[in-house]
Write a protein that holds these residues in place. Structure first.
Motif, PDB file in Angstrom:
ATOM      1  N   GLY A  37       0.795  -1.220   0.000  1.00  0.00           N
ATOM      2  CA  GLY A  37       0.000   0.000   0.000  1.00  0.00           C
ATOM      3  C   GLY A  37       0.826   1.267   0.000  1.00  0.00           C
ATOM      4  N   ILE A  38       1.915   1.278  -0.776  1.00  0.00           N
ATOM      5  CA  ILE A  38       2.801   2.443  -0.844  1.00  0.00           C
ATOM      6  C   ILE A  38       2.837   2.953  -2.281  1.00  0.00           C
ATOM      7  N   SER A  39       3.350   4.158  -2.461  1.00  0.00           N
ATOM      8  CA  SER A  39       3.340   4.767  -3.796  1.00  0.00           C
ATOM      9  C   SER A  39       4.732   4.907  -4.399  1.00  0.00           C
ATOM     10  N   GLY A  40       5.742   4.371  -3.729  1.00  0.00           N
ATOM     11  CA  GLY A  40       7.094   4.427  -4.261  1.00  0.00           C
ATOM     12  C   GLY A  40       8.057   3.718  -3.336  1.00  0.00           C
ATOM     13  N   LEU A  41       9.245   3.396  -3.869  1.00  0.00           N
ATOM     14  CA  LEU A  41      10.252   2.709  -3.048  1.00  0.00           C
ATOM     15  C   LEU A  41      11.652   2.956  -3.592  1.00  0.00           C
ATOM     16  N   PRO A  42      12.667   2.838  -2.728  1.00  0.00           N
ATOM     17  CA  PRO A  42      14.052   3.023  -3.163  1.00  0.00           C
ATOM     18  C   PRO A  42      14.560   1.801  -3.927  1.00  0.00           C
ATOM     19  N   VAL A  43      15.452   2.056  -4.837  1.00  0.00           N
ATOM     20  CA  VAL A  43      16.170   0.995  -5.547  1.00  0.00           C
ATOM     21  C   VAL A  43      17.589   0.979  -4.998  1.00  0.00           C
ATOM     22  N   ILE A  44      18.025  -0.178  -4.517  1.00  0.00           N
ATOM     23  CA  ILE A  44      19.337  -0.262  -3.867  1.00  0.00           C
ATOM     24  C   ILE A  44      20.236  -1.263  -4.573  1.00  0.00           C
ATOM     25  N   ASP A  45      21.540  -1.127  -4.342  1.00  0.00           N
ATOM     26  CA  ASP A  45      22.490  -2.095  -4.894  1.00  0.00           C
ATOM     27  C   ASP A  45      22.789  -3.164  -3.856  1.00  0.00           C
ATOM     28  N   HIS A  46      23.775  -4.004  -4.132  1.00  0.00           N
ATOM     29  CA  HIS A  46      24.103  -5.117  -3.246  1.00  0.00           C
ATOM     30  C   HIS A  46      24.666  -4.662  -1.907  1.00  0.00           C
ATOM     31  N   ASP A  47      25.088  -3.378  -1.834  1.00  0.00           N
ATOM     32  CA  ASP A  47      25.679  -2.844  -0.605  1.00  0.00           C
ATOM     33  C   ASP A  47      24.700  -1.935   0.141  1.00  0.00           C
ATOM     34  N   ASP A  48      23.409  -2.028  -0.198  1.00  0.00           N
ATOM     35  CA  ASP A  48      22.346  -1.217   0.415  1.00  0.00           C
ATOM     36  C   ASP A  48      22.474   0.273   0.138  1.00  0.00           C
ATOM     37  N   LYS A  49      23.233   0.646  -0.869  1.00  0.00           N
ATOM     38  CA  LYS A  49      23.322   2.054  -1.249  1.00  0.00           C
ATOM     39  C   LYS A  49      22.202   2.391  -2.227  1.00  0.00           C
ATOM     40  N   VAL A  50      21.626   3.575  -2.061  1.00  0.00           N
ATOM     41  CA  VAL A  50      20.458   3.958  -2.845  1.00  0.00           C
ATOM     42  C   VAL A  50      20.876   4.438  -4.233  1.00  0.00           C
ATOM     43  N   LEU A  51      20.312   3.775  -5.254  1.00  0.00           N
ATOM     44  CA  LEU A  51      20.602   4.142  -6.636  1.00  0.00           C
ATOM     45  C   LEU A  51      19.579   5.116  -7.193  1.00  0.00           C
ATOM     46  N   GLY A  52      18.349   5.000  -6.721  1.00  0.00           N
ATOM     47  CA  GLY A  52      17.272   5.844  -7.222  1.00  0.00           C
ATOM     48  C   GLY A  52      15.978   5.493  -6.516  1.00  0.00           C
ATOM     49  N   VAL A  53      14.882   6.065  -6.994  1.00  0.00           N
ATOM     50  CA  VAL A  53      13.560   5.818  -6.423  1.00  0.00           C
ATOM     51  C   VAL A  53      12.582   5.567  -7.558  1.00  0.00           C
ATOM     52  N   VAL A  54      11.765   4.519  -7.417  1.00  0.00           N
ATOM     53  CA  VAL A  54      10.704   4.222  -8.376  1.00  0.00           C
ATOM     54  C   VAL A  54       9.366   4.559  -7.739  1.00  0.00           C
ATOM     55  N   SER A  55       8.544   5.327  -8.452  1.00  0.00           N
ATOM     56  CA  SER A  55       7.225   5.704  -7.945  1.00  0.00           C
ATOM     57  C   SER A  55       6.134   5.097  -8.817  1.00  0.00           C
ATOM     58  N   ALA A  56       4.901   5.154  -8.315  1.00  0.00           N
ATOM     59  CA  ALA A  56       3.763   4.674  -9.093  1.00  0.00           C
ATOM     60  C   ALA A  56       3.642   5.447 -10.401  1.00  0.00           C
ATOM     61  N   SER A  57       3.998   6.729 -10.383  1.00  0.00           N
ATOM     62  CA  SER A  57       3.946   7.540 -11.604  1.00  0.00           C
ATOM     63  C   SER A  57       4.909   6.997 -12.660  1.00  0.00           C
ATOM     64  N   ASP A  58       6.083   6.549 -12.236  1.00  0.00           N
ATOM     65  CA  ASP A  58       7.047   5.962 -13.172  1.00  0.00           C
ATOM     66  C   ASP A  58       6.465   4.712 -13.822  1.00  0.00           C
ATOM     67  N   LEU A  59       5.774   3.910 -13.024  1.00  0.00           N
ATOM     68  CA  LEU A  59       5.194   2.674 -13.548  1.00  0.00           C
ATOM     69  C   LEU A  59       4.039   2.965 -14.501  1.00  0.00           C
ATOM     70  N   VAL A  60       3.245   3.981 -14.202  1.00  0.00           N
ATOM     71  CA  VAL A  60       2.147   4.360 -15.100  1.00  0.00           C
ATOM     72  C   VAL A  60       2.697   4.806 -16.448  1.00  0.00           C
ATOM     73  N   ARG A  61       3.755   5.591 -16.439  1.00  0.00           N
ATOM     74  CA  ARG A  61       4.360   6.040 -17.695  1.00  0.00           C
ATOM     75  C   ARG A  61       4.897   4.867 -18.494  1.00  0.00           C
ATOM     76  N   GLU A  62       5.509   3.910 -17.787  1.00  0.00           N
ATOM     77  CA  GLU A  62       6.038   2.731 -18.485  1.00  0.00           C
ATOM     78  C   GLU A  62       4.919   1.911 -19.095  1.00  0.00           C
ATOM     79  N   ARG A  63       3.811   1.752 -18.378  1.00  0.00           N
ATOM     80  CA  ARG A  63       2.661   0.998 -18.875  1.00  0.00           C
ATOM     81  C   ARG A  63       2.055   1.683 -20.093  1.00  0.00           C
ATOM     82  N   ALA A  64       1.948   3.011 -20.055  1.00  0.00           N
ATOM     83  CA  ALA A  64       1.385   3.756 -21.179  1.00  0.00           C
ATOM     84  C   ALA A  64       2.267   3.611 -22.414  1.00  0.00           C
TER      85      ALA A  64
END
Length: 211
Positions: free
Chosen positions: A34-61
């Motif tokens: 029930g969240i609208s976004g989450l961090p993307v991390i590498d193998h060392d738990d460092k944050v590479l970026g953030v994916v949101s529901a808006s990003d997924l909607v654009r990809e689906r479109a």
């Protein structure tokens, strides 16, 4: 405590994605928790970026706009995420996070340690809970932490009242300086939107009159 820190309001149990996770898998995570976004991390738990529901909607479109004979391809998180990620540290103030969210137009901020490893996340909802503190809680904090704690005055020396986040400080003319300092400190409290001083002034003859 004068102002809340990010470490005090953040969520420590963070739902994350790896950079290779498919958009469908990310969508399922958002739906499950029930969240609208989450961090993307590498193998060392460092944050590479953030994916949101808006990003997924654009990809689906974009996929739906493909020609019928084109192969369907699920994009990995690394191609969908906003990068570089806007992050904060736990010792920063809540007000700093609020200004950063507004300036960068984001809904959530990954919280990282001194080595930039993910330790939590803070959202607009987390910050809103801090700013919507009750008047009674603010009044108690002004009386106990500022009037008694910082200024060393007995609680009854300064009358403290709070309504809709506006703090009113009242006391005798001899406390004008102390009340001014209390008002300055009160402005730094979470949830305070205004401060009013009610202190009588003193005429040259030494007679007090309303200030």
């Amino acid at each position: 405590m004068i102002q809340s820190t990010i470490g005090e309001v953040m969520t420590g149990d963070v739902v994350t994605a790896s950079e290779t996770m498919s958009s469908a898998a990310v969508t399922r995570l958002l739906d499950r928790y029930g969240i609208s976004g989450l961090p993307v991390i590498d193998h060392d738990d460092k944050v590479l970026g953030v994916v949101s529901a808006s990003d997924l909607v654009r990809e689906r479109a974009a996929r739906q706009a493909q020609a019928p004979d084109e192969p369907v391809r699920e994009s990995p998180a690394r191609e969908l995420m906003s990068t570089p990620a806007v992050t904060v540290h736990p010792e920063q103030r809540v007000s700093d996070a609020a200004r950063l969210m507004e300036r960068r137009g984001v809904e959530r901020l990954p919280v990282v340690d001194e080595e930039d490893r993910l330790i939590g996340i803070v959202t607009r909802r987390d910050l809103l809970r801090v700013f919507l503190r009750g008047d009674d809680e603010i009044r108690r904090q002004v009386s106990e932490e500022i009037v008694s704690g910082e200024l060393g005055l007995p609680p009854e020396a300064v009358t403290v009242s709070v309504r809709d986040g506006i703090v009113t400080l009242a006391g005798g003319a001899e406390l004008r300086g102390a009340i001014a300092r209390a008002g300055f400190a009160a402005w730094r409290l979470d949830g305070v939107v205004g401060v009013v001083h009610l202190v009588p002034s003193v005429t040259p003859e030494g007679v007090a009159r309303p200030g």
